[in-house]
Design an enzyme around this catalytic site. Structure first.
Site, PDB file in Angstrom:
ATOM      1  N   PHE A   1       0.816  -1.225   0.000  1.00 33.04           N
ATOM      2  CA  PHE A   1       0.000   0.000   0.000  1.00 33.04           C
ATOM      3  C   PHE A   1       0.844   1.267   0.000  1.00 33.04           C
ATOM      4  CE2 PHE A   1      -2.556  -3.358   1.940  1.00 33.04           C
ATOM      5  CZ  PHE A   1      -3.714  -3.288   1.184  1.00 33.04           C
TER       6      PHE A   1
ATOM      7  N   GLY B   1      -8.250  19.326  -5.640  1.00 36.62           N
ATOM      8  CA  GLY B   1      -7.093  19.652  -6.477  1.00 36.62           C
ATOM      9  C   GLY B   1      -7.353  19.332  -7.930  1.00 36.62           C
TER      10      GLY B   1
ATOM     11  N   CYS C   1      -1.078   4.320  -9.882  1.00 31.66           N
ATOM     12  CA  CYS C   1      -2.011   3.340  -9.310  1.00 31.66           C
ATOM     13  C   CYS C   1      -3.483   3.680  -9.499  1.00 31.66           C
ATOM     14  CB  CYS C   1      -1.732   3.168  -7.822  1.00 31.66           C
ATOM     15  SG  CYS C   1      -0.152   2.400  -7.519  1.00 31.66           S
TER      16      CYS C   1
ATOM     17  N   LYS D   1      -5.065   3.452 -13.075  1.00 32.00           N
ATOM     18  CA  LYS D   1      -4.987   2.071 -13.578  1.00 32.00           C
ATOM     19  C   LYS D   1      -5.894   1.132 -12.772  1.00 32.00           C
ATOM     20  CE  LYS D   1      -1.093  -0.179 -12.025  1.00 32.00           C
ATOM     21  NZ  LYS D   1      -1.472  -1.343 -11.252  1.00 32.00           N
TER      22      LYS D   1
END
Ligand code: UDX
Length: 432
Positions: free
Chosen positions: A152, A256, A263, A266
């Site tokens: 992670f 933002g 990651c 995808k």
């Protein structure tokens, strides 16, 4: 323990180096001879704060070695981590697992003693089942175990994320591997990391569901920010007010330019493809993908409004072009769509990024890279703060320029609108 990391990208290299630092013997394997040669010289091919120091330290004390010989490295290891890429397929949606399966085929003929084969790469549910099938073609099932142990870590925070993870997820259908992994992660568990033991398929899904959820959180707050702009409400008040509810949590609620990186884009696509494969419509995630894709267009419209619809020949500066701070990674950065689009409309663009020149813009007309913040803003009409690098957090804009004042569009809400406006600059930000 003797570990072998296959693939020296972010996940493989960072976890390999950190495992070595915890006292294990680690071989990092990669097909790319140049990469391995560089690593042997102590040079790290990716930008990650603190990584090169750890590589040098552990290479010197011989706990960390590098090799291009996959078969030999597998034979001499007990635990094999598959850390190769799972990019998006040419169809633009599902994950390309060819690298994973090629590695499994190579491992197949090197199982000379009991091996635990672990996928650390992000892989769709049932990939572990497929790997098991490949390995079973040549080996009895008592000779190996296939485990899912997703990583992670975030780019730019990778070492800290590895060392102090919120949780360690291990999915396997075999208790022996669970014991070995619990032992391997012992030093992190004793510092407070939660160890979650699940089925292999559940571990595979936890990774995708987590990334998709975080992407949803970001997209959600970005849409609320759009509403805030229309009703004169500050998005930061909303993020604070929402985030204090423990069920929601305050992180990943910063509005933002939309999520990017290697990651989220995808993985959100890949999980919807898994959903479709198993006849489940993951409609929330599908709309997150769509909304995030439209994000750049939305911000570009804003740029158009800020410049009174006159983009042609305007000098526009980008401060930061990577998808976030503390990385040199350009993958799926919103700047990749914004800069070419502004160039097409006739803008003259200069960018400054702390990680330097980006080849991605080499063929885009009227785009150049500056060596300093000062150089990048000279003569500019509009300065866009695109990435939240610390370098951009306390710029004294007033002392930076002599001539006419530029407009500032702060896409990361770094500055206080009041203070910047008090210096005489026109200032715009996101959702406030
Ligand atoms: C992510 C996951 O966080 C990590 O657990 C996983 O292993 C890999 O993917 P990373 O891609 O390094 O990590 O970046 P992250 O810090 O999560 O940010 C992803 C994107 O979301 C960036 O573009 C970032 O700018 C954006 N973001 C993040 C926001 O716009 N707002 C936020 O509040 C947080």
């Amino acid at each position: 323990m003797k570990l072998c990391m296959i693939g020296t990208g972010y996940v493989g290299l960072v976890s390999g180096v950190c495992f070595a630092d915890l006292g294990n013997d680690v071989i990092c394997v990669d097909k790319n001879v140049n990469k391995i040669d560089l690593l042997k010289k102590g040079k790290v091919p990716i930008y990650e704060p603190g990584l090169s120091e750890l590589v040098v330290k552990n290479y010197k004390n011989k706990r960390l070695t590098f090799s291009t010989d996959l078969k030999k490295s597998v034979k001499s290891s007990d635990i094999i981590f598959i850390c190769v890429g799972t990019p998006t397929k040419k169809n633009g949606i599902s994950a390309d697992l060819s690298q994973i399966y090629n590695v499994a085929k190579e491992i197949k003929s090197s199982i000379n003693s009991f091996k635990i084969i672990i996928t650390k790469s992000t892989v769709p549910v049932t990939t572990g089942d497929e790997i098991e099938k490949i390995l079973s073609k040549k080996n009895s099932k008592s000779k190996f175990s296939v485990v899912s142990n997703p990583e992670f870590l975030r780019e730019g925070e990778a070492i800290r994320d590895f060392t102090y993870p919120d949780r360690i997820v291990v999915g396997s259908n075999d208790k022996r591997s669970n014991r070995v992994l619990k032992n391997l992660y012992g030093p992190l568990i004793s510092k407070g990391a939660q160890y979650v033991y699940t089925s292999r398929r559940a571990a595979e899904l936890i990774k995708y569901a987590s990334n998709a959820f975080l992407a949803t959180k970001i997209t959600f707050i970005n849409e609320i920010a759009n509403l805030c702009e229309k009703i004169a409400v500050n998005i930061e008040d909303i993020s604070i007010g929402m985030g204090l509810d423990k069920r929601i949590g305050s992180r990943f609620l910063r509005a933002g330019p939309g999520y990017g990186g290697s990651c989220f884009p995808k993985d959100t696509k890949a999980i919807t493809s898994t959903g479709d494969k198993f006849k489940t419509n993951l409609s929330v995630i599908k709309s997150v993908i769509k909304s995030n894709k439209n994000r750049s267009k939305f911000l570009l419209n804003r740029v158009n409004e800020i410049l009174n619809k006159k983009i042609k020949n305007k000098k526009i500066t980008f401060l930061g072009v990577t998808f976030k701070a503390n990385t040199d990674d350009m993958r799926d950065s919103s700047s990749l769509s914004m800069i070419p689009s502004l160039s097409k409309k006739g803008a003259i663009i200069k960018y400054y990024d702390p990680t330097g020149y980006k080849k991605e813009f080499s063929k885009v007309k009227n785009v150049s890279s500056a060596n300093t913040i000062k150089e990048s803003v000279e003569g500019s009409d509009l300065v866009i703060i695109h990435t939240e690098w610390n370098d951009f957090k306390s710029i004294n804009f007033k002392s930076l320029i002599k001539g006419k004042k530029f407009i500032i569009y702060d896409m990361r809400n770094i500055y206080s609108p009041k203070k910047i406006r008090a210096q005489g600059f026109k200032y715009y930000s996101v959702g406030r």
